[in-house]
Design an enzyme around this catalytic site. Structure first.
Site, PDB file in Angstrom:
ATOM      1  N   LYS A   1       1.438  11.466  13.479  1.00  0.00           N
ATOM      2  CA  LYS A   1       1.971  11.991  12.213  1.00  0.00           C
ATOM      3  C   LYS A   1       2.552  13.383  12.419  1.00  0.00           C
ATOM      4  O   LYS A   1       2.072  14.156  13.255  1.00  0.00           O
ATOM      5  CB  LYS A   1       0.876  12.037  11.155  1.00  0.00           C
ATOM      6  CG  LYS A   1       0.446  10.660  10.676  1.00  0.00           C
ATOM      7  CD  LYS A   1      -0.532  10.754   9.509  1.00  0.00           C
ATOM      8  CE  LYS A   1      -0.904   9.365   9.004  1.00  0.00           C
ATOM      9  NZ  LYS A   1      -1.777   9.411   7.822  1.00  0.00           N
TER      10      LYS A   1
ATOM     11  N   ASN B   1      -3.038  -1.475   7.839  1.00  0.00           N
ATOM     12  CA  ASN B   1      -4.374  -1.916   7.449  1.00  0.00           C
ATOM     13  C   ASN B   1      -4.320  -3.440   7.299  1.00  0.00           C
ATOM     14  O   ASN B   1      -4.044  -3.966   6.223  1.00  0.00           O
ATOM     15  CB  ASN B   1      -4.802  -1.247   6.142  1.00  0.00           C
ATOM     16  CG  ASN B   1      -4.997   0.240   6.310  1.00  0.00           C
ATOM     17  OD1 ASN B   1      -5.598   0.697   7.278  1.00  0.00           O
ATOM     18  ND2 ASN B   1      -4.472   1.029   5.370  1.00  0.00           N
TER      19      ASN B   1
ATOM     20  N   ASP C   1      -2.282  14.455   6.569  1.00  0.00           N
ATOM     21  CA  ASP C   1      -1.849  13.160   6.027  1.00  0.00           C
ATOM     22  C   ASP C   1      -0.647  13.323   5.108  1.00  0.00           C
ATOM     23  O   ASP C   1      -0.753  13.120   3.909  1.00  0.00           O
ATOM     24  CB  ASP C   1      -3.015  12.506   5.282  1.00  0.00           C
ATOM     25  CG  ASP C   1      -2.752  11.043   4.955  1.00  0.00           C
ATOM     26  OD1 ASP C   1      -1.816  10.467   5.524  1.00  0.00           O
ATOM     27  OD2 ASP C   1      -3.496  10.481   4.137  1.00  0.00           O
TER      28      ASP C   1
ATOM     29  N   GLU D   1       6.786  21.602  -4.271  1.00  0.00           N
ATOM     30  CA  GLU D   1       5.722  22.404  -3.663  1.00  0.00           C
ATOM     31  C   GLU D   1       5.243  23.506  -4.599  1.00  0.00           C
ATOM     32  O   GLU D   1       4.046  23.789  -4.686  1.00  0.00           O
ATOM     33  CB  GLU D   1       6.224  23.017  -2.354  1.00  0.00           C
ATOM     34  CG  GLU D   1       5.181  23.861  -1.634  1.00  0.00           C
ATOM     35  CD  GLU D   1       5.708  24.460  -0.341  1.00  0.00           C
ATOM     36  OE1 GLU D   1       4.887  24.841   0.507  1.00  0.00           O
ATOM     37  OE2 GLU D   1       6.945  24.551  -0.177  1.00  0.00           O
TER      38      GLU D   1
ATOM     39  N   GLU E   1       3.860   9.354  -0.942  1.00  0.00           N
ATOM     40  CA  GLU E   1       2.463   9.244  -1.368  1.00  0.00           C
ATOM     41  C   GLU E   1       1.931  10.536  -1.974  1.00  0.00           C
ATOM     42  O   GLU E   1       1.299  10.522  -3.029  1.00  0.00           O
ATOM     43  CB  GLU E   1       1.595   8.827  -0.175  1.00  0.00           C
ATOM     44  CG  GLU E   1       0.126   8.689  -0.509  1.00  0.00           C
ATOM     45  CD  GLU E   1      -0.705   8.268   0.690  1.00  0.00           C
ATOM     46  OE1 GLU E   1      -1.938   8.208   0.553  1.00  0.00           O
ATOM     47  OE2 GLU E   1      -0.125   8.005   1.773  1.00  0.00           O
TER      48      GLU E   1
ATOM     49  N   GLU F   1       0.853  -1.188   0.000  1.00  0.00           N
ATOM     50  CA  GLU F   1       0.000   0.000   0.000  1.00  0.00           C
ATOM     51  C   GLU F   1       0.892   1.242   0.000  1.00  0.00           C
ATOM     52  O   GLU F   1       1.769   1.387   0.842  1.00  0.00           O
ATOM     53  CB  GLU F   1      -0.908   0.012   1.230  1.00  0.00           C
ATOM     54  CG  GLU F   1      -1.873   1.185   1.240  1.00  0.00           C
ATOM     55  CD  GLU F   1      -2.869   1.133   2.386  1.00  0.00           C
ATOM     56  OE1 GLU F   1      -3.470   2.182   2.672  1.00  0.00           O
ATOM     57  OE2 GLU F   1      -3.052   0.050   2.982  1.00  0.00           O
ATOM     58  N   ARG F   2       0.648   2.120  -0.960  1.00  0.00           N
ATOM     59  CA  ARG F   2       1.476   3.318  -1.159  1.00  0.00           C
ATOM     60  C   ARG F   2       2.931   2.934  -1.407  1.00  0.00           C
ATOM     61  O   ARG F   2       3.860   3.601  -0.941  1.00  0.00           O
ATOM     62  CB  ARG F   2       1.372   4.275   0.033  1.00  0.00           C
ATOM     63  CG  ARG F   2      -0.046   4.609   0.446  1.00  0.00           C
ATOM     64  CD  ARG F   2      -0.905   5.095  -0.704  1.00  0.00           C
ATOM     65  NE  ARG F   2      -2.282   5.346  -0.284  1.00  0.00           N
ATOM     66  CZ  ARG F   2      -3.291   5.554  -1.143  1.00  0.00           C
ATOM     67  NH1 ARG F   2      -3.080   5.505  -2.446  1.00  0.00           N
ATOM     68  NH2 ARG F   2      -4.499   5.795  -0.690  1.00  0.00           N
TER      69      ARG F   2
ATOM     70  N   GLU G   1       5.738  10.338  13.504  1.00  0.00           N
ATOM     71  CA  GLU G   1       5.651   9.481  12.320  1.00  0.00           C
ATOM     72  C   GLU G   1       5.849  10.312  11.057  1.00  0.00           C
ATOM     73  O   GLU G   1       5.172  11.322  10.853  1.00  0.00           O
ATOM     74  CB  GLU G   1       4.287   8.784  12.259  1.00  0.00           C
ATOM     75  CG  GLU G   1       4.137   7.884  11.042  1.00  0.00           C
ATOM     76  CD  GLU G   1       2.764   7.229  10.942  1.00  0.00           C
ATOM     77  OE1 GLU G   1       2.560   6.413  10.008  1.00  0.00           O
ATOM     78  OE2 GLU G   1       1.887   7.524  11.777  1.00  0.00           O
TER      79      GLU G   1
ATOM     80  N   GLU H   1     -10.452   5.079   9.484  1.00  0.00           N
ATOM     81  CA  GLU H   1     -10.648   4.629   8.109  1.00  0.00           C
ATOM     82  C   GLU H   1     -11.258   3.224   8.073  1.00  0.00           C
ATOM     83  O   GLU H   1     -10.786   2.330   7.376  1.00  0.00           O
ATOM     84  CB  GLU H   1      -9.325   4.693   7.337  1.00  0.00           C
ATOM     85  CG  GLU H   1      -8.810   6.111   7.203  1.00  0.00           C
ATOM     86  CD  GLU H   1      -7.585   6.217   6.331  1.00  0.00           C
ATOM     87  OE1 GLU H   1      -7.518   7.152   5.516  1.00  0.00           O
ATOM     88  OE2 GLU H   1      -6.672   5.377   6.466  1.00  0.00           O
TER      89      GLU H   1
ATOM     90  N   ARG I   1      -1.432   4.101  16.781  1.00  0.00           N
ATOM     91  CA  ARG I   1      -1.481   5.217  15.829  1.00  0.00           C
ATOM     92  C   ARG I   1      -2.603   6.195  16.186  1.00  0.00           C
ATOM     93  O   ARG I   1      -3.703   5.787  16.559  1.00  0.00           O
ATOM     94  CB  ARG I   1      -1.696   4.712  14.404  1.00  0.00           C
ATOM     95  CG  ARG I   1      -0.435   4.264  13.729  1.00  0.00           C
ATOM     96  CD  ARG I   1      -0.695   3.850  12.296  1.00  0.00           C
ATOM     97  NE  ARG I   1      -0.179   4.791  11.323  1.00  0.00           N
ATOM     98  CZ  ARG I   1      -0.867   5.279  10.318  1.00  0.00           C
ATOM     99  NH1 ARG I   1      -2.138   4.985  10.166  1.00  0.00           N
ATOM    100  NH2 ARG I   1      -0.305   6.101   9.457  1.00  0.00           N
TER     101      ARG I   1
ATOM    102  N   LYS J   1      -3.640   0.235  14.352  1.00  0.00           N
ATOM    103  CA  LYS J   1      -4.478   1.282  13.770  1.00  0.00           C
ATOM    104  C   LYS J   1      -5.911   0.900  14.092  1.00  0.00           C
ATOM    105  O   LYS J   1      -6.421  -0.102  13.584  1.00  0.00           O
ATOM    106  CB  LYS J   1      -4.260   1.381  12.265  1.00  0.00           C
ATOM    107  CG  LYS J   1      -5.138   2.422  11.574  1.00  0.00           C
ATOM    108  CD  LYS J   1      -4.863   2.469  10.072  1.00  0.00           C
ATOM    109  CE  LYS J   1      -5.751   3.481   9.363  1.00  0.00           C
ATOM    110  NZ  LYS J   1      -5.478   3.529   7.903  1.00  0.00           N
TER     111      LYS J   1
END
Length: 685
Positions: A366, A208, A371, A517, A399, A165-166, A393, A292, A325, A288
């Site tokens: 985070k 996840n 995110d 950016e 991503e 994932e990612r 984190e 989500e 998390r 987690k």
């Protein structure tokens, strides 16, 4: 063909003959022999790494004894070993070395690599190799190095089907087709890379957790997980697992996962007993929950402390940790509701729980409240929970920052977050002091980050994306290192000592965050990406925009009002003076203006430009600077490995074309939305 397939595989631990004569002379002078003080697994690993690297660089393997010709040699061991190392340091000098710390000292014709533990010696050996690769003189060598953070963790978002994932660098190196891979040689090489920059923990599966990964707690997978743990243990890295909070239900053992249910508590205690019986140094669980659509204690009317403490109680007898998390938010926000704010969520959920978590629980927060955006403020949670252990984190995998197709060196971004002053205990209450535990005297703390590696030959897809993995490890060990200093270290170890190459790569790395950016996220607004895969511009396309957009652009202006007086109140989650500074559009830094305020397009920035002019100009300038990156890379042809050059060239060419797409999509959107610019996306305002 083999050389092309493996280009970049050795990363910053290159096993190639050193051609720079000054560097080669330095290495040859000090590496005639390697003498071990003790028979310790980590010291044995250290000696092996030293011998293999030195043999590859010089074509001569060091002897395992003191050289008879008087040449320089290495003695490695702990202070608890023979008296040779202990005699070289005073009691006071030894007492300040932490468990993972080390000392390097030149004494006559020998260099001592000493630690309080074997792991410290291993980290010291890699530090010595780094000195050899960067060409530092050892004439006055006398170095003490302790890690600032006790936990230096990597999170793999790998799934057992082999996907990541990612993940932007191929498939998983751990799993394929529902099984743990049989050949763990690449896992071992990854462990080497991580240990070389001081990483001491790894979570080997996705946060996840799917059905198959839930079965990691069963006999189907545990024997192979033990084998993986053995590989990482050789390099001083403890293995962790992500778990599904509802595992007792998922595995069919219980009808509930209520953390206050005695049967649930006993179920997890039994899982802990089995795990530690097989992996005595098992690190713990990453969780987690209630985020989500992941299951968690909210299902049973419990809170995060109830959930975390139940698991922590199960692991406490074995020294295990629960990493919990803090990525939680309301997925069901109505887009018309401008008061409900995802940025507030972690603070609102967790601050009432301060002081309730057990000492072997550490919250993983985070770096920003959203995110991993290219620009967002530091999470206010870091200045709000003095009685709770925390990790900061980061996301090494890119991503939202170009997915390793674009160059974006993230160490400057991370440094900015770490140096942010929370002011909770007055001036100097920086985030890095919260993360390491020192500000509040907490027993646990550190760093965590989502890895960016995969099965691609060079590990990270983009050859320069390796600098982010390297930089993360170096910052986790010492957050006071500079971003450019880390970049130079990595460049010398990866590409050698040619001054032109070093200057060029350094310039590209240090400019890249600003370049990315400038053509993507104006003034801190972020999120303007395509749904699901998050690559490419789509101003209103992000998957959560149906519940609450992240820019609120209309014909009158743009940005999110997060002030206390008229907005969501998020600005009030910071301590003074930040709460006052972010409350006003006039005092908010330009780069975060649209994160905190909804302003007219003609609002004038501190730079003197209007918001709309800034958006247009930076997107044109960003596309031009992306083209310059292509030119800079092309200038390295013939100076670096041809295959690595070709890997990078295709990425930079894609970035330049993609930057133009960003420019055109964003500028066209705001031309139409604002109605105050011409059709070429330029304005006189």
């Amino acid at each position: 063909m083999k050389e092309a397939a493996q280009a970049g595989y050795e990363a910053w631990l290159r096993k190639r003959t050193v051609t720079d004569q000054t560097q080669l002379s330095l290495i040859m002078r000090w590496t005639n022999g390697i003498v071990l003080e003790e028979d310790d697994r980590y010291i044995q690993t250290a000696a092996s790494e030293l011998a293999e690297m030195i043999a590859a660089w010089t074509g001569r393997r060091p002897s395992d004894s003191v050289p008879g010709d008087g040449g320089g040699w290495l003695r490695i061991g702990t202070f608890m070993g023979s008296s040779e190392v202990a005699r070289a340091f005073s009691e006071e000098e030894m007492s300040v070395v932490q468990e993972d710390g080390f000392r390097l000292r030149r004494l006559g014709e020998r260099v001592l690599i000493a630690g309080m533990t074997g792991r410290g010696v291993l980290y010291g050996a890699f530090a010595f190799l780094r000195l050899m690769q960067t060409g530092d003189s050892l004439d006055e060598l006398d170095e003490l190095s302790n890690p600032a953070n006790s936990l230096r963790l990597i999170n793999q978002w790998d799934n057992v089907d082999g996907s990541i994932e990612r993940g932007y660098s191929g498939q998983s190196i751990f799993y394929a087709e529902g099984e743990i891979v049989r050949d763990l040689s690449r896992v071992r090489d990854y462990a080497r890379l991580l240990a070389s920059v001081g990483i001491n923990g790894i979570v080997i599966n996705n946060v996840n957790v799917h059905k198959l990964e839930t079965m990691f707690l069963t006999e189907k997978y545990l024997p192979r997980i033990v084998e993986v743990a053995n590989v990482f243990r050789t390099y001083g890295i403890r293995l962790f697992l992500s778990i599904n909070f509802a595992a007792p239900i998922e595995l069919g053992d219980l009808p509930t996962a209520d953390p206050l249910d005695e049967a649930v508590k006993d179920w997890w205690k039994e899982r802990a007993r089995e795990l530690y019986g097989r992996i005595p140094d098992f690190g713990g669980f990453l969780v987690k929950a209630d985020s989500e659509f992941r299951p968690g204690p909210f299902t049973y009317g419990r809170d995060h402390a109830d959930g975390a403490n139940m698991l922590a109680e199960a692991l406490a007898p074995y020294g295990g940790l629960i990493v919990w998390r803090c990525f939680v938010y309301n997925c069901n926000q109505d887009w018309r509701d401008r008061k409900t704010d995802r940025a507030r969520a972690a603070y609102d959920h967790f601050t009432p729980l301060d002081g309730r978590f057990m000492d072997n629980v550490v919250l993983q927060v985070k770096n920003g409240p959203m995110d991993f955006q290219v620009r967002e403020p530091v999470s206010p949670l870091f200045g709000a929970m003095p009685n709770t252990n925390m990790l900061i984190e980061f996301q090494i995998t890119q991503e939202y920052t170009g997915q390793q197709r674009h160059l974006c060196y993230l160490v400057p971004q991370w440094k900015e977050a770490l140096d942010f002053d929370t002011y909770l205990r007055g001036e100097g209450s920086t985030v890095k002091k919260v993360a390491d535990g020192s500000l509040f005297g907490r027993p646990l703390g550190g760093f965590a980050a989502v890895s960016n590696i995969g099965s691609d030959a060079n590990w990270t897809g983009h050859p320069l994306a390796q600098a982010n993995l390297y930089g993360y490890g170096r910052l986790a060990w010492d957050p006071d290192l500079s971003a450019d200093g880390i970049a130079v270290e990595w460049t010398k170890q990866t590409f050698g000592h040619n001054d032109y190459v070093i200057r060029t790569v350094l310039a590209m790395l240090m400019s890249s965050w600003g370049v990315y950016e400038s053509y993507t996220a104006p003034l801190g607004v972020g999120w303007m990406v395509k749904p699901n895969h998050h690559y490419g511009p789509d101003v209103d396309g992000y998957e959560y925009s149906m519940w609450g957009t992240y820019h609120f652009a209309d014909c009158r202006g743009i940005g999110v009002d997060r002030s206390v007086h008229t907005g969501t109140g998020y600005a009030g989650q910071y301590h003074s003076p930040h709460s006052e500074r972010f409350e006003s559009a006039e005092t908010t830094p330009d780069e975060l203006l649209l994160f905190f305020h909804h302003v007219p397009y003609r609002h004038r920035l501190h730079s003197g430009k209007t918001v709309i002019q800034h958006i247009y100009d930076t997107h044109f300038e960003g596309a031009e600077r992306a083209e310059e990156l292509v030119d800079q890379w092309e200038g390295l042809k013939g100076y670096i490995d041809h295959n690595i050059f070709e890997q990078g060239l295709s990425r930079f060419q894609e970035q330049a074309e993609h930057a133009k797409e960003w420019r055109d999509v964003i500028n066209t959107y705001f031309w139409r939305k604002s109605g105050i610019a011409d059709e070429q996306g330029r304005t006189l305002y």
